[in-house]
Write a protein that holds these residues in place. Structure first.
Motif, PDB file in Angstrom:
ATOM      1  N   ASN A 268       0.835  -1.211   0.000  1.00 28.81           N
ATOM      2  CA  ASN A 268       0.000   0.000   0.000  1.00 28.81           C
ATOM      3  C   ASN A 268       0.867   1.257   0.000  1.00 28.81           C
ATOM      4  OD1 ASN A 268       0.219   1.107   2.901  1.00 28.81           O
ATOM      5  ND2 ASN A 268      -0.298  -1.039   3.262  1.00 28.81           N
ATOM      6  N   HIS A 269       0.233   2.378  -0.260  1.00 26.89           N
ATOM      7  CA  HIS A 269       0.961   3.629  -0.438  1.00 26.89           C
ATOM      8  C   HIS A 269       1.795   4.011   0.790  1.00 26.89           C
ATOM      9  CE1 HIS A 269      -2.280   3.666  -3.386  1.00 26.89           C
ATOM     10  NE2 HIS A 269      -1.577   4.523  -4.086  1.00 26.89           N
ATOM     11  N   LEU A 270       1.227   3.824   1.967  1.00 29.87           N
ATOM     12  CA  LEU A 270       1.957   4.175   3.187  1.00 29.87           C
ATOM     13  C   LEU A 270       3.151   3.247   3.409  1.00 29.87           C
ATOM     14  CD1 LEU A 270      -0.905   5.031   5.707  1.00 29.87           C
ATOM     15  CD2 LEU A 270       0.698   6.612   4.612  1.00 29.87           C
ATOM     16  N   ALA A 271       2.970   1.956   3.158  1.00 25.61           N
ATOM     17  CA  ALA A 271       4.058   0.991   3.326  1.00 25.61           C
ATOM     18  C   ALA A 271       5.212   1.311   2.385  1.00 25.61           C
ATOM     19  CB  ALA A 271       3.546  -0.424   3.081  1.00 25.61           C
ATOM     20  N   CYS A 272       4.886   1.659   1.153  1.00 25.37           N
ATOM     21  CA  CYS A 272       5.929   2.008   0.185  1.00 25.37           C
ATOM     22  C   CYS A 272       6.654   3.284   0.599  1.00 25.37           C
ATOM     23  CB  CYS A 272       5.321   2.174  -1.203  1.00 25.37           C
ATOM     24  SG  CYS A 272       4.775   0.639  -1.972  1.00 25.37           S
ATOM     25  N   SER A 273       5.898   4.274   1.071  1.00 24.85           N
ATOM     26  CA  SER A 273       6.507   5.540   1.513  1.00 24.85           C
ATOM     27  C   SER A 273       7.445   5.306   2.692  1.00 24.85           C
ATOM     28  CB  SER A 273       5.416   6.533   1.902  1.00 24.85           C
ATOM     29  OG  SER A 273       4.655   6.900   0.775  1.00 24.85           O
ATOM     30  N   ALA A 274       7.013   4.465   3.635  1.00 21.46           N
ATOM     31  CA  ALA A 274       7.853   4.156   4.791  1.00 21.46           C
ATOM     32  C   ALA A 274       9.151   3.482   4.360  1.00 21.46           C
ATOM     33  CB  ALA A 274       7.084   3.263   5.765  1.00 21.46           C
ATOM     34  N   THR A 275       9.052   2.505   3.471  1.00 22.73           N
ATOM     35  CA  THR A 275      10.234   1.753   3.044  1.00 22.73           C
ATOM     36  C   THR A 275      11.173   2.608   2.205  1.00 22.73           C
ATOM     37  OG1 THR A 275       8.885  -0.258   3.052  1.00 22.73           O
ATOM     38  CG2 THR A 275      11.004  -0.379   1.945  1.00 22.73           C
ATOM     39  N   LEU A 276      10.618   3.440   1.351  1.00 28.89           N
ATOM     40  CA  LEU A 276      11.452   4.346   0.557  1.00 28.89           C
ATOM     41  C   LEU A 276      12.228   5.296   1.463  1.00 28.89           C
ATOM     42  CD1 LEU A 276       8.998   5.058  -2.392  1.00 28.89           C
ATOM     43  CD2 LEU A 276      11.333   4.170  -2.634  1.00 28.89           C
ATOM     44  N   ALA A 277      11.583   5.769   2.521  1.00 36.44           N
ATOM     45  CA  ALA A 277      12.270   6.642   3.477  1.00 36.44           C
ATOM     46  C   ALA A 277      13.403   5.900   4.177  1.00 36.44           C
ATOM     47  CB  ALA A 277      11.277   7.175   4.501  1.00 36.44           C
ATOM     48  N   VAL A 278      13.149   4.663   4.563  1.00 28.61           N
ATOM     49  CA  VAL A 278      14.190   3.850   5.207  1.00 28.61           C
ATOM     50  C   VAL A 278      15.396   3.704   4.290  1.00 28.61           C
ATOM     51  CG1 VAL A 278      14.767   1.508   5.978  1.00 28.61           C
ATOM     52  CG2 VAL A 278      12.657   2.586   6.762  1.00 28.61           C
ATOM     53  N   LEU A 279      15.165   3.384   3.031  1.00 26.61           N
ATOM     54  CA  LEU A 279      16.265   3.200   2.077  1.00 26.61           C
ATOM     55  C   LEU A 279      17.040   4.499   1.874  1.00 26.61           C
ATOM     56  CD1 LEU A 279      14.494   0.953  -0.588  1.00 26.61           C
ATOM     57  CD2 LEU A 279      16.287   0.259   1.007  1.00 26.61           C
ATOM     58  N   GLU A 280      16.328   5.611   1.803  1.00 30.30           N
ATOM     59  CA  GLU A 280      16.992   6.904   1.626  1.00 30.30           C
ATOM     60  C   GLU A 280      17.886   7.235   2.816  1.00 30.30           C
ATOM     61  OE1 GLU A 280      15.889  11.644   0.877  1.00 30.30           O
ATOM     62  OE2 GLU A 280      14.305  10.125   0.754  1.00 30.30           O
ATOM     63  N   ILE A 281      17.390   6.968   4.011  1.00 30.13           N
ATOM     64  CA  ILE A 281      18.162   7.276   5.223  1.00 30.13           C
ATOM     65  C   ILE A 281      19.348   6.327   5.375  1.00 30.13           C
ATOM     66  CG2 ILE A 281      18.034   7.324   7.756  1.00 30.13           C
ATOM     67  CD1 ILE A 281      14.989   8.159   7.249  1.00 30.13           C
ATOM     68  N   LEU A 282      19.142   5.041   5.090  1.00 29.20           N
ATOM     69  CA  LEU A 282      20.250   4.079   5.120  1.00 29.20           C
ATOM     70  C   LEU A 282      21.398   4.564   4.255  1.00 29.20           C
ATOM     71  CD1 LEU A 282      18.571   0.545   4.817  1.00 29.20           C
ATOM     72  CD2 LEU A 282      19.936   1.360   6.734  1.00 29.20           C
ATOM     73  N   GLU A 283      21.045   5.082   3.072  1.00 34.04           N
ATOM     74  CA  GLU A 283      22.047   5.510   2.104  1.00 34.04           C
ATOM     75  C   GLU A 283      22.679   6.840   2.513  1.00 34.04           C
ATOM     76  OE1 GLU A 283      22.257   5.149  -2.700  1.00 34.04           O
ATOM     77  OE2 GLU A 283      20.500   6.154  -1.884  1.00 34.04           O
ATOM     78  N   LYS A 284      21.863   7.837   2.823  1.00 38.89           N
ATOM     79  CA  LYS A 284      22.358   9.180   3.139  1.00 38.89           C
ATOM     80  C   LYS A 284      23.229   9.203   4.380  1.00 38.89           C
ATOM     81  CE  LYS A 284      19.001  12.352   1.048  1.00 38.89           C
ATOM     82  NZ  LYS A 284      17.954  13.380   1.333  1.00 38.89           N
ATOM     83  N   GLU A 285      22.849   8.408   5.385  1.00 38.37           N
ATOM     84  CA  GLU A 285      23.559   8.458   6.664  1.00 38.37           C
ATOM     85  C   GLU A 285      24.589   7.341   6.830  1.00 38.37           C
ATOM     86  OE1 GLU A 285      20.819   8.949   9.929  1.00 38.37           O
ATOM     87  OE2 GLU A 285      19.750  10.581   8.924  1.00 38.37           O
TER      88      GLU A 285
END
Length: 375
Positions: A268-285
């Motif tokens: 669902n849209h919220l699950a995808c948004s949550a996971t995309l945020a996790v991946l972005e933070i894993l990478e950026k930080e």
């Protein structure tokens, strides 16, 4: 109406959380070195994560998989980029158990076989086939026990081959680092031999990365340090940082067809948004690099505690093994030192599964508490 009483609870009631800390209604600040069973990967209430979910729910939170959802495609592309699992296909669901259930079902569809091979001390979930592949008779109901699952000790390649020779096993499912089982793992030679046997006997290899995935070991997936390529990879826990989400990565040799798998809430849209945020933070930080740095720091620090007989696991999926049961020690760490830790099937093992944002000073807090209590 009362709650169905299946959880033994500590007398702590969290009301808010931030990064590696949880705050109780008792006014205490708790250091979270367990991450709610390895779920909290990027820290509690990370602002980018919170804003991602908030912004998404203001647009659309859910619709079924009968319509287009571009966020699923975006997530698939990002996973392909960051995980290193090129050309795999993604099926999204809601939890680790559901991920393993779908992985097992898909394997059986693929090669038309019905048996399963799992390993001693494994834990793969509490649903039908997943719980049958879990080495804990207490949680396997009679209706689950009808599944034919062969259990083998880690490292026993000859026994694996003798079972696969019978040509009835659809899949071998394995945690490259066992979670609930107590952080046990085998050698690269074993995992590579397992992959070879699966290919030879037309059996799919399922890597259960539900707990170890999404950077927890310092690699994106635990199996990657052994240079193998599973046919299916199950994911969940740290994937959504607390938002319910799971999935499987599927090798391109496995063909999809309409209706083969399905889910109402998965992807669902919220699950995808949550996971995309996790991946972005894993990478950026650079959180996977931090997992390796802080893991090494912890392993060097525990040398000062003679009561720690062994350190198991890898990255920030660690277990400190003592020669006595750790249940009382866990209680002392919670109630006296305000530190959350975990347990496992091994009664002498203290599990450490913190957010990947953990810093050296947080590890110092654990070491100081252990030294005070054990000395």
């Amino acid at each position: 109406m009362s709650l169905f009483d299946v959880y033994p609870l500590y007398d702590v009631t969290p009301v808010k959380a931030n990064d590696v800390f949880v705050y109780g209604d008792d006014g205490n600040k708790y250091l979270d070195l367990y991450g709610g069973h390895a779920v909290i990967s990027i820290g509690h209430s990370h602002p980018l994560y919170v804003n991602s979910i908030k912004n998404q729910i203001e647009k659309i939170g859910f619709y079924s998989n009968s319509v287009q959802n571009p966020l699923q495609n975006k997530l698939s592309e990002k996973l392909n980029e960051i995980s290193g699992c090129k050309d795999y296909q993604l099926f999204l669901c809601n939890s680790g158990a559901e991920a393993n259930e779908n992985a097992i079902k898909l394997a059986s569809f693929h090669n038309k076989k019905s048996r399963l091979l799992a390993f001693n001390n494994s834990f793969h979930g509490r649903t039908s086939a997943a719980v049958a592949a879990t080495d804990n008779k207490k949680i396997v109901a009679p209706v689950n026990a009808q599944q034919h699952v062969d259990f083998v000790a880690l490292g026993e390649l000859e026994k694996v081959e003798n079972i696969l020779k019978e040509n009835e096993t659809c899949a071998v499912i394995i945690e490259c680092i066992q979670g609930v089982g107590g952080l046990e793992q085998s050698s690269t030679e074993f995992y590579q031999g397992l992959e070879k046997l699966c290919k030879e006997y037309n059996t799919l290899l399922i890597a259960d990365e539900v707990q170890s995935g999404f950077g927890r070991t310092g690699d994106f997936f635990a199996f990657q340090s052994h240079n193998i390529q599973p046919d299916i990879i199950s994911i969940a826990k740290g994937m959504g940082n607390g938002f319910p989400v799971g999935g499987i990565l599927i090798h391109p040799k496995i063909e999809a067809s309409y209706g083969l798998l399905g889910t109402t809430f998965g992807g669902n849209h919220l699950a995808c948004s949550a996971t995309l945020a996790v991946l972005e933070i894993l990478e950026k930080e650079n959180l996977m690099a931090n997992a390796l740095i802080t893991s090494k720091y912890l392993q060097n620090a525990v040398i000062t505690i003679p009561e720690v007989k062994n350190v198991k696991g890898r990255g920030l999926m660690l277990g400190l093994e003592f020669d006595f049961p750790i249940s009382d020690l866990r209680k002392t760490l919670i109630y006296k030192h305000h530190i959350f830790t975990g347990s496992s099937k091994n009664p002498n093992l203290l599990r450490i599964l913190p957010p990947l944002t953990i810093k050296k000073e947080h590890i110092d807090s654990l070491i100081n508490a252990l030294q005070k209590e054990l000395n």
